[in-house]
Motif scaffolding. Structure first.
Motif, PDB file in Angstrom:
ATOM      1  N   ILE A 104       0.842  -1.202   0.000  1.00  0.00           N
ATOM      2  CA  ILE A 104       0.000   0.000   0.000  1.00  0.00           C
ATOM      3  C   ILE A 104       0.877   1.253   0.000  1.00  0.00           C
ATOM      4  CG2 ILE A 104      -1.670   1.324   1.365  1.00  0.00           C
ATOM      5  CD1 ILE A 104      -2.768  -1.445   2.314  1.00  0.00           C
ATOM      6  N   GLY A 105       1.924   1.240   0.784  1.00  0.00           N
ATOM      7  CA  GLY A 105       2.854   2.365   0.819  1.00  0.00           C
ATOM      8  C   GLY A 105       3.510   2.596  -0.531  1.00  0.00           C
ATOM      9  N   MET A 106       3.872   1.523  -1.214  1.00  0.00           N
ATOM     10  CA  MET A 106       4.491   1.636  -2.547  1.00  0.00           C
ATOM     11  C   MET A 106       3.500   2.238  -3.537  1.00  0.00           C
ATOM     12  SD  MET A 106       6.999   1.104  -4.651  1.00  0.00           S
ATOM     13  CE  MET A 106       8.100  -0.055  -3.929  1.00  0.00           C
ATOM     14  N   SER A 118      11.957   3.906  -8.632  1.00  0.00           N
ATOM     15  CA  SER A 118      13.270   3.284  -8.726  1.00  0.00           C
ATOM     16  C   SER A 118      13.121   1.795  -8.397  1.00  0.00           C
ATOM     17  CB  SER A 118      14.214   3.957  -7.731  1.00  0.00           C
ATOM     18  OG  SER A 118      15.403   3.224  -7.605  1.00  0.00           O
ATOM     19  N   PRO A 119      13.898   0.938  -9.049  1.00  0.00           N
ATOM     20  CA  PRO A 119      13.840  -0.494  -8.725  1.00  0.00           C
ATOM     21  C   PRO A 119      14.216  -0.788  -7.269  1.00  0.00           C
ATOM     22  CG  PRO A 119      15.022  -0.158 -10.781  1.00  0.00           C
ATOM     23  CD  PRO A 119      14.750   1.196 -10.202  1.00  0.00           C
ATOM     24  N   ILE A 120      14.963   0.103  -6.668  1.00  0.00           N
ATOM     25  CA  ILE A 120      15.338  -0.064  -5.259  1.00  0.00           C
ATOM     26  C   ILE A 120      14.091  -0.053  -4.378  1.00  0.00           C
ATOM     27  CG2 ILE A 120      16.589   1.006  -3.336  1.00  0.00           C
ATOM     28  CD1 ILE A 120      18.437  -0.267  -5.366  1.00  0.00           C
ATOM     29  N   LEU A 121      13.071   0.714  -4.781  1.00  0.00           N
ATOM     30  CA  LEU A 121      11.831   0.765  -4.009  1.00  0.00           C
ATOM     31  C   LEU A 121      11.148  -0.600  -3.968  1.00  0.00           C
ATOM     32  CD1 LEU A 121      10.335   4.175  -5.208  1.00  0.00           C
ATOM     33  CD2 LEU A 121      11.410   3.660  -3.016  1.00  0.00           C
ATOM     34  N   ILE A 122      11.190  -1.319  -5.074  1.00  0.00           N
ATOM     35  CA  ILE A 122      10.586  -2.660  -5.104  1.00  0.00           C
ATOM     36  C   ILE A 122      11.374  -3.608  -4.209  1.00  0.00           C
ATOM     37  CG2 ILE A 122      10.121  -4.665  -6.577  1.00  0.00           C
ATOM     38  CD1 ILE A 122       9.271  -2.732  -8.731  1.00  0.00           C
ATOM     39  N   LEU A 123      12.692  -3.530  -4.275  1.00  0.00           N
ATOM     40  CA  LEU A 123      13.514  -4.360  -3.391  1.00  0.00           C
ATOM     41  C   LEU A 123      13.257  -4.015  -1.926  1.00  0.00           C
ATOM     42  CD1 LEU A 123      16.913  -4.451  -5.302  1.00  0.00           C
ATOM     43  CD2 LEU A 123      15.249  -6.295  -5.037  1.00  0.00           C
ATOM     44  N   GLN A 128      10.822  -5.433   3.239  1.00  0.00           N
ATOM     45  CA  GLN A 128       9.935  -5.133   4.356  1.00  0.00           C
ATOM     46  C   GLN A 128       8.938  -6.266   4.578  1.00  0.00           C
ATOM     47  OE1 GLN A 128       8.188  -1.379   3.355  1.00  0.00           O
ATOM     48  NE2 GLN A 128      10.073  -0.240   3.709  1.00  0.00           N
ATOM     49  N   ILE A 129       8.388  -6.799   3.499  1.00  0.00           N
ATOM     50  CA  ILE A 129       7.441  -7.915   3.614  1.00  0.00           C
ATOM     51  C   ILE A 129       8.124  -9.131   4.238  1.00  0.00           C
ATOM     52  CG2 ILE A 129       6.059  -9.573   2.286  1.00  0.00           C
ATOM     53  CD1 ILE A 129       5.429  -7.234   0.352  1.00  0.00           C
ATOM     54  N   LEU A 130       9.339  -9.432   3.794  1.00  0.00           N
ATOM     55  CA  LEU A 130      10.072 -10.578   4.343  1.00  0.00           C
ATOM     56  C   LEU A 130      10.411 -10.379   5.818  1.00  0.00           C
ATOM     57  CD1 LEU A 130      12.393 -11.474   1.341  1.00  0.00           C
ATOM     58  CD2 LEU A 130      10.366 -12.716   2.134  1.00  0.00           C
ATOM     59  N   ILE A 131      10.775  -9.169   6.189  1.00  0.00           N
ATOM     60  CA  ILE A 131      11.084  -8.890   7.594  1.00  0.00           C
ATOM     61  C   ILE A 131       9.835  -9.045   8.445  1.00  0.00           C
ATOM     62  CG2 ILE A 131      11.692  -7.048   9.221  1.00  0.00           C
ATOM     63  CD1 ILE A 131      13.786  -6.145   7.125  1.00  0.00           C
ATOM     64  N   ILE A 132       8.700  -8.518   7.969  1.00  0.00           N
ATOM     65  CA  ILE A 132       7.452  -8.658   8.722  1.00  0.00           C
ATOM     66  C   ILE A 132       7.114 -10.135   8.892  1.00  0.00           C
ATOM     67  CG2 ILE A 132       4.948  -8.278   8.633  1.00  0.00           C
ATOM     68  CD1 ILE A 132       5.591  -5.570   7.241  1.00  0.00           C
ATOM     69  N   ARG A 133       7.213 -10.905   7.790  1.00  0.00           N
ATOM     70  CA  ARG A 133       6.822 -12.319   7.834  1.00  0.00           C
ATOM     71  C   ARG A 133       7.758 -13.153   8.705  1.00  0.00           C
ATOM     72  NH1 ARG A 133       7.048 -16.890   8.736  1.00  0.00           N
ATOM     73  NH2 ARG A 133       6.234 -18.624   7.551  1.00  0.00           N
ATOM     74  N   TYR A 134       9.060 -13.049   8.456  1.00  0.00           N
ATOM     75  CA  TYR A 134       9.982 -13.957   9.120  1.00  0.00           C
ATOM     76  C   TYR A 134      10.478 -13.457  10.473  1.00  0.00           C
ATOM     77  CZ  TYR A 134       9.810 -16.819   5.037  1.00  0.00           C
ATOM     78  OH  TYR A 134       9.359 -17.624   4.022  1.00  0.00           O
ATOM     79  N   VAL A 135      10.561 -12.162  10.676  1.00  0.00           N
ATOM     80  CA  VAL A 135      11.032 -11.663  11.961  1.00  0.00           C
ATOM     81  C   VAL A 135       9.861 -11.488  12.917  1.00  0.00           C
ATOM     82  CG1 VAL A 135      12.208  -9.780  13.152  1.00  0.00           C
ATOM     83  CG2 VAL A 135      13.078 -10.596  10.970  1.00  0.00           C
ATOM     84  N   PHE A 136       8.897 -10.658  12.545  1.00  0.00           N
ATOM     85  CA  PHE A 136       7.801 -10.377  13.472  1.00  0.00           C
ATOM     86  C   PHE A 136       6.855 -11.565  13.627  1.00  0.00           C
ATOM     87  CE2 PHE A 136       8.714  -5.921  11.963  1.00  0.00           C
ATOM     88  CZ  PHE A 136       9.375  -5.553  13.114  1.00  0.00           C
TER      89      PHE A 136
END
Length: 168
Positions: A104-106, A118-123, A128-136
Motif C-alpha cells: 500500500i505504501g508503494m 526506482s527499482p530499489i523501491l521494489i527491493l 519489508q514484507i520478508l522482515i514482517i513475515r519472518y522476523v515479526f
C-alpha cells in the motif's frame, strides 16, 4: 523434490505418545479445558479454552493476551496422537493486513509521485514484507506456540515423538 511452496503463516505439526492411557489423558484434558465454542481467552482457572469432541480437540491456551494467538487442533488415540498448531484466524486476518502495508505504501508513493520510481523501491518493499513475515510473525509464532505446547505437554503428561525440538 522439495516443497518450495512458501507459507504465508507458519504452522507446526507434532506427534506424541501418551504416558498414561487414552481415557486418563482425555479426562485430564476435559478437566483442564473451559468449554467454549468461541476460541477466545477468558479469565478461568483452567489451562485451556475450546472444544473437545470424543478424542478430537480444538483448544487455545487460556492465558489472557497471548493465549489466543495459537490454535491447537488434533486427536488423542490409544497410544499417542498428534497436534497441529497454527495462528488463530482473527490474528491471520490482522497480520495479513499488516503484511499489505508495504505494498500500500508503494502504491501511494507511486500515485502521489512523492519520489521518482526506482527499482530499489521494489527491493525495499520485498525486504519489508520478508522482515514482517519472518522476523515479526515468525518469531511471535515460535515463542507463543512453544509456550502453548509446553502447557499442553504439562497438562496431558505426554512425550513428543522424535527430535521435534520440543521438551516438556
Amino acid at each position: 523434490m522439495p516443497n518450495l511452496k512458501m507459507k504465508i503463516f507458519p504452522t507446526k505439526e507434532l506427534k506424541f505418545k501418551l504416558i498414561d492411557d487414552q481415557t486418563k489423558t482425555l479426562d485430564r484434558l476435559n478437566r483442564r479445558t473451559e468449554k467454549s465454542d468461541n476460541l477466545i481467552s477468558q479469565h478461568t482457572d483452567k489451562s485451556f479454552c475450546g472444544i473437545i469432541k470424543g478424542n478430537e480437540f480444538k483448544i487455545i491456551s487460556s492465558t489472557i493476551g497471548k493465549g489466543a494467538f495459537c490454535v491447537m487442533t488434533g486427536a488423542i488415540n490409544s497410544d499417542g496422537g498428534n497436534v497441529n498448531i497454527k495462528i488463530h484466524k482473527v490474528f491471520r486476518i490482522l497480520l495479513g493486513i499488516f503484511l499489505c502495508f508495504p505494498v500500500i505504501g508503494m502504491i501511494i508513493l507511486i500515485l502521489t509521485k512523492a519520489q521518482e520510481f526506482s527499482p530499489i523501491l521494489i527491493l525495499s518493499m520485498i525486504g519489508q514484507i520478508l522482515i514482517i513475515r519472518y522476523v515479526f510473525i515468525g518469531l511471535a509464532f515460535k515463542f507463543l506456540s512453544r509456550e502453548s505446547l509446553n502447557r499442553f505437554c504439562e497438562v496431558l503428561d505426554l512425550e513428543w515423538i522424535k527430535d521435534q525440538a520440543q521438551q516438556c
